[in-house]
Design an enzyme around this catalytic site. Structure first.
Site, PDB file in Angstrom:
ATOM      1  N   ILE A   1       0.827  -1.230   0.000  1.00 21.87           N
ATOM      2  CA  ILE A   1       0.000   0.000   0.000  1.00 21.87           C
ATOM      3  C   ILE A   1       0.850   1.264   0.000  1.00 21.87           C
ATOM      4  O   ILE A   1       0.394   2.322  -0.436  1.00 21.87           O
ATOM      5  CB  ILE A   1      -0.967  -0.011   1.213  1.00 21.87           C
ATOM      6  CG1 ILE A   1      -2.053   1.065   1.035  1.00 21.87           C
ATOM      7  CG2 ILE A   1      -0.215   0.172   2.544  1.00 21.87           C
ATOM      8  CD1 ILE A   1      -3.196   0.981   2.017  1.00 21.87           C
TER       9      ILE A   1
ATOM     10  N   GLN B   1       3.757   3.153  -5.201  1.00 23.53           N
ATOM     11  CA  GLN B   1       3.039   3.986  -6.180  1.00 23.53           C
ATOM     12  C   GLN B   1       1.635   3.437  -6.448  1.00 23.53           C
ATOM     13  O   GLN B   1       0.633   4.152  -6.315  1.00 23.53           O
ATOM     14  CB  GLN B   1       3.829   4.024  -7.494  1.00 23.53           C
ATOM     15  CG  GLN B   1       3.058   4.641  -8.652  1.00 23.53           C
ATOM     16  CD  GLN B   1       3.750   4.491  -9.989  1.00 23.53           C
ATOM     17  OE1 GLN B   1       4.341   5.430 -10.482  1.00 23.53           O
ATOM     18  NE2 GLN B   1       3.673   3.317 -10.604  1.00 23.53           N
TER      19      GLN B   1
ATOM     20  N   ASP C   1       4.208  -8.897   6.618  1.00 18.06           N
ATOM     21  CA  ASP C   1       5.271  -9.033   5.631  1.00 18.06           C
ATOM     22  C   ASP C   1       4.974 -10.262   4.776  1.00 18.06           C
ATOM     23  O   ASP C   1       4.516 -11.285   5.308  1.00 18.06           O
ATOM     24  CB  ASP C   1       6.615  -9.222   6.346  1.00 18.06           C
ATOM     25  CG  ASP C   1       7.785  -8.848   5.470  1.00 18.06           C
ATOM     26  OD1 ASP C   1       8.549  -7.945   5.850  1.00 18.06           O
ATOM     27  OD2 ASP C   1       7.927  -9.458   4.386  1.00 18.06           O
TER      28      ASP C   1
ATOM     29  N   ALA D   1       6.211  -5.998  -3.567  1.00 21.78           N
ATOM     30  CA  ALA D   1       7.296  -6.673  -4.290  1.00 21.78           C
ATOM     31  C   ALA D   1       8.628  -5.986  -4.017  1.00 21.78           C
ATOM     32  O   ALA D   1       8.657  -4.832  -3.577  1.00 21.78           O
ATOM     33  CB  ALA D   1       7.038  -6.626  -5.797  1.00 21.78           C
ATOM     34  N   GLN D   2       9.704  -6.691  -4.295  1.00 19.15           N
ATOM     35  CA  GLN D   2      10.993  -6.033  -4.556  1.00 19.15           C
ATOM     36  C   GLN D   2      10.910  -5.793  -6.053  1.00 19.15           C
ATOM     37  O   GLN D   2      11.120  -6.709  -6.846  1.00 19.15           O
ATOM     38  CB  GLN D   2      12.143  -6.957  -4.160  1.00 19.15           C
ATOM     39  CG  GLN D   2      13.523  -6.313  -4.206  1.00 19.15           C
ATOM     40  CD  GLN D   2      13.898  -5.719  -5.557  1.00 19.15           C
ATOM     41  OE1 GLN D   2      13.733  -4.510  -5.799  1.00 19.15           O
ATOM     42  NE2 GLN D   2      14.387  -6.530  -6.459  1.00 19.15           N
TER      43      GLN D   2
ATOM     44  N   SER E   1       3.535  -8.693 -14.376  1.00 14.28           N
ATOM     45  CA  SER E   1       4.370  -7.678 -15.011  1.00 14.28           C
ATOM     46  C   SER E   1       4.709  -8.043 -16.453  1.00 14.28           C
ATOM     47  O   SER E   1       4.955  -9.210 -16.767  1.00 14.28           O
ATOM     48  CB  SER E   1       5.672  -7.547 -14.213  1.00 14.28           C
ATOM     49  OG  SER E   1       6.644  -6.859 -14.961  1.00 14.28           O
TER      50      SER E   1
ATOM     51  N   GLU F   1       7.422  -7.583 -17.677  1.00 15.54           N
ATOM     52  CA  GLU F   1       8.787  -8.135 -17.642  1.00 15.54           C
ATOM     53  C   GLU F   1       8.771  -9.650 -17.855  1.00 15.54           C
ATOM     54  O   GLU F   1       9.769 -10.234 -18.266  1.00 15.54           O
ATOM     55  CB  GLU F   1       9.448  -7.819 -16.308  1.00 15.54           C
ATOM     56  CG  GLU F   1       9.970  -6.403 -16.190  1.00 15.54           C
ATOM     57  CD  GLU F   1      11.135  -6.115 -17.128  1.00 15.54           C
ATOM     58  OE1 GLU F   1      12.159  -6.814 -17.049  1.00 15.54           O
ATOM     59  OE2 GLU F   1      11.008  -5.192 -17.948  1.00 15.54           O
TER      60      GLU F   1
ATOM     61  N   TYR G   1      13.859 -10.961 -11.006  1.00 13.41           N
ATOM     62  CA  TYR G   1      12.545 -10.353 -10.739  1.00 13.41           C
ATOM     63  C   TYR G   1      11.494 -10.947 -11.684  1.00 13.41           C
ATOM     64  O   TYR G   1      10.414 -11.378 -11.248  1.00 13.41           O
ATOM     65  CB  TYR G   1      12.634  -8.831 -10.942  1.00 13.41           C
ATOM     66  CG  TYR G   1      11.281  -8.154 -11.001  1.00 13.41           C
ATOM     67  CD1 TYR G   1      10.573  -7.875  -9.840  1.00 13.41           C
ATOM     68  CD2 TYR G   1      10.699  -7.807 -12.228  1.00 13.41           C
ATOM     69  CE1 TYR G   1       9.316  -7.269  -9.887  1.00 13.41           C
ATOM     70  CE2 TYR G   1       9.454  -7.206 -12.290  1.00 13.41           C
ATOM     71  CZ  TYR G   1       8.771  -6.942 -11.122  1.00 13.41           C
ATOM     72  OH  TYR G   1       7.524  -6.347 -11.176  1.00 13.41           O
TER      73      TYR G   1
ATOM     74  N   LYS H   1       8.180 -13.236 -10.951  1.00 13.12           N
ATOM     75  CA  LYS H   1       6.817 -12.839 -11.335  1.00 13.12           C
ATOM     76  C   LYS H   1       6.133 -13.957 -12.142  1.00 13.12           C
ATOM     77  O   LYS H   1       4.924 -14.149 -12.033  1.00 13.12           O
ATOM     78  CB  LYS H   1       6.835 -11.537 -12.145  1.00 13.12           C
ATOM     79  CG  LYS H   1       6.980 -10.284 -11.296  1.00 13.12           C
ATOM     80  CD  LYS H   1       5.691  -9.954 -10.536  1.00 13.12           C
ATOM     81  CE  LYS H   1       5.808  -8.678  -9.731  1.00 13.12           C
ATOM     82  NZ  LYS H   1       4.684  -8.467  -8.811  1.00 13.12           N
TER      83      LYS H   1
END
Ligand SMILES: C[C@H]1O[C@H](OP(=O)(O)OP(=O)(O)OC[C@H]2O[C@@H](n3cnc4c(=O)[nH]c(N)nc43)[C@H](O)[C@@H]2O)[C@@H](O)[C@@H](O)C1=O
Length: 378
Positions: free
Chosen positions: A40, A43, A95, A119-120, A167, A169, A190, A194
């Protein structure tokens, strides 16, 4: 007598008796819809919270403990929980690496919709901290899905809906245009994480009948974007160069091409996915792609600067494997969700530059008064 466990006073969580979850939400009879959001403070989390509050939801956010406050993006909508009637956004410590915290908050909050946005999320950083990235992004999603599954099984609350932040990605080196039918070829820890989260979500939908959707979102930006993503890094530098606080901007690969939309538009698509009859996966994109260089031309040109006089290429910002070209095919979202982006590329760049010029002006006041160093941005 049962033992009382005090939780954070800071965010107004209520003390809970062990073994008995005490809902901190409005009683069921008079109740608004309740959303639970991981990530939360990011962005997307901030825009989604504003969007859901506007729709009359009660919004609960899970936040990570940090020695510094990281709630800047939602401070403007935070209302002290002691003001119980007005405080419709509530924050709780949890977490994605802590499964028990996830299950406990589900049991306590009793959400109707769960949005997994945490996410990281930095692709380049995922090469530096791959284990952590996988733990949060891939296994974190699995932990949350498993918490939802066991919560539903124990409570019978089978109407609960789950959104997974996927994503573009994940498409990696597969050429554009990329749609829901395009094969994944991830190019970073990453992106691979995902992909795992995407398939965990599909599997929980198929195996347990959970209403779980994947939103495959292409890059989405805003004035709230983190400053080490390329768009915001550029617009921050443009603002600071224009105001005289900085002269150089160090960047990596300028030829990578991205389908950049406005984050404020994309959160509506997340919500729309959860309002459908059937859970499914959707690409969300503008269907237009621009190189980093084109972004530079637009951003510097808008304030009358020539990017070539300021940009220096620095090898450290190149990635071991790059994603060259992303351009979404969002026809399914357009047709089924009736969603389309409102903000185009030029408007997005100008919005970000305008905000960052204002931010630089405020910094300049502090620098001139000796309260701040005009140090070079990273
Ligand atoms: C959809 C997807 O979107 C984002 O991932 P990203 O596309 O990697 O975003 P970015 O802004 O870090 O890079 C965009 C491009 O820009 C190139 N680039 C050049 N020079 C610099 C540079 O100096 N810094 C950065 N960060 N990138 C640079 C870089 O090599 C890349 O080709 C995340 O939200 C991610 O969480 C996500 O899911």
């Amino acid at each position: 007598m049962k033992k009382v466990v005090p939780k954070s006073e800071l965010f107004g969580s209520e003390p809970t008796e062990i073994g008995k979850a005490v809902p901190t939400c409005t009683p069921r009879e008079s109740r608004r819809k309740i959303a639970l959001i991981t990530g939360i403070t990011g962005q997307d989390g901030s825009y989604l919270t504003e969007f859901l509050l506007e729709k009359g939801y009660e919004v609960h956010g899970l936040i990570r403990r940090s020695s510094n406050f990281n709630t800047q993006r939602i401070n403007h909508i935070y209302i002290d929980p002691h003001n119980a009637n007005k405080a419709l956004m509530k924050l709780h410590y949890a977490d994605l690496t802590d499964a028990s915290s996830l299950r406990r908050w589900l049991d306590t909050i009793l959400p109707d919709e769960v949005y997994n946005l945490a996410a990281q999320s930095h692709v380049a950083v995922s090469f530096e901290i791959p284990d952590y990235t996988a733990d949060v992004v891939a296994t974190g999603a699995l932990r949350l899905l498993e918490a939802v599954r066991s919560h539903v099984s124990a409570s019978g609350r089978s109407h609960i809906k789950y959104y997974q932040a996927g994503s573009s990605e994940m498409f990696g080196s597969t050429p554009p245009p990329q749609s829901e039918a395009t094969p994944f070829h991830p190019r970073s820890p990453y992106a691979a994480s995902k992909v795992a989260a995407h398939w965990y979500t599909v599997n929980y939908r198929e195996a347990y009948g959970i209403f779980a959707c994947n939103g495959i979102l292409f890059n989405h930006e805003s004035p709230r974007r983190g400053e080490n993503f390329v768009t915001r890094k550029i617009t921050r530098a443009v603002g600071r160069i224009k105001i005289g606080l900085q002269s150089k901007l160090f960047l990596g690969n300028l030829q990578a091409s991205r389908d950049w939309g406005f984050a404020g538009d994309y959160v509506e698509a997340m919500w729309l996915m959860l309002q459908q009859e059937k859970a499914d996966d959707y690409v969300v994109a503008t269907e237009e792609s621009h190189t980093v260089e084109e972004f530079l031309v637009m951003a510097f040109g808008y304030v009358g600067l020539d990017w070539r006089e300021h940009v220096v290429i620095d090898k450290r910002y190149f990635r071991p494997t790059e994603v060259d070209n992303l351009k979404g095919d969002a026809s399914k979202a357009r047709e089924v969700l009736k969603w389309k982006p409102k903000v185009g590329f030029e408007e997005l760049v100008k919005m970000m530059v305008d905000e960052d010029v204002e931010l630089a002006k405020r910094e300049k006041v502090l620098v001139d008064a000796g309260y701040m160093d005009a140090h070079q941005q990273p």
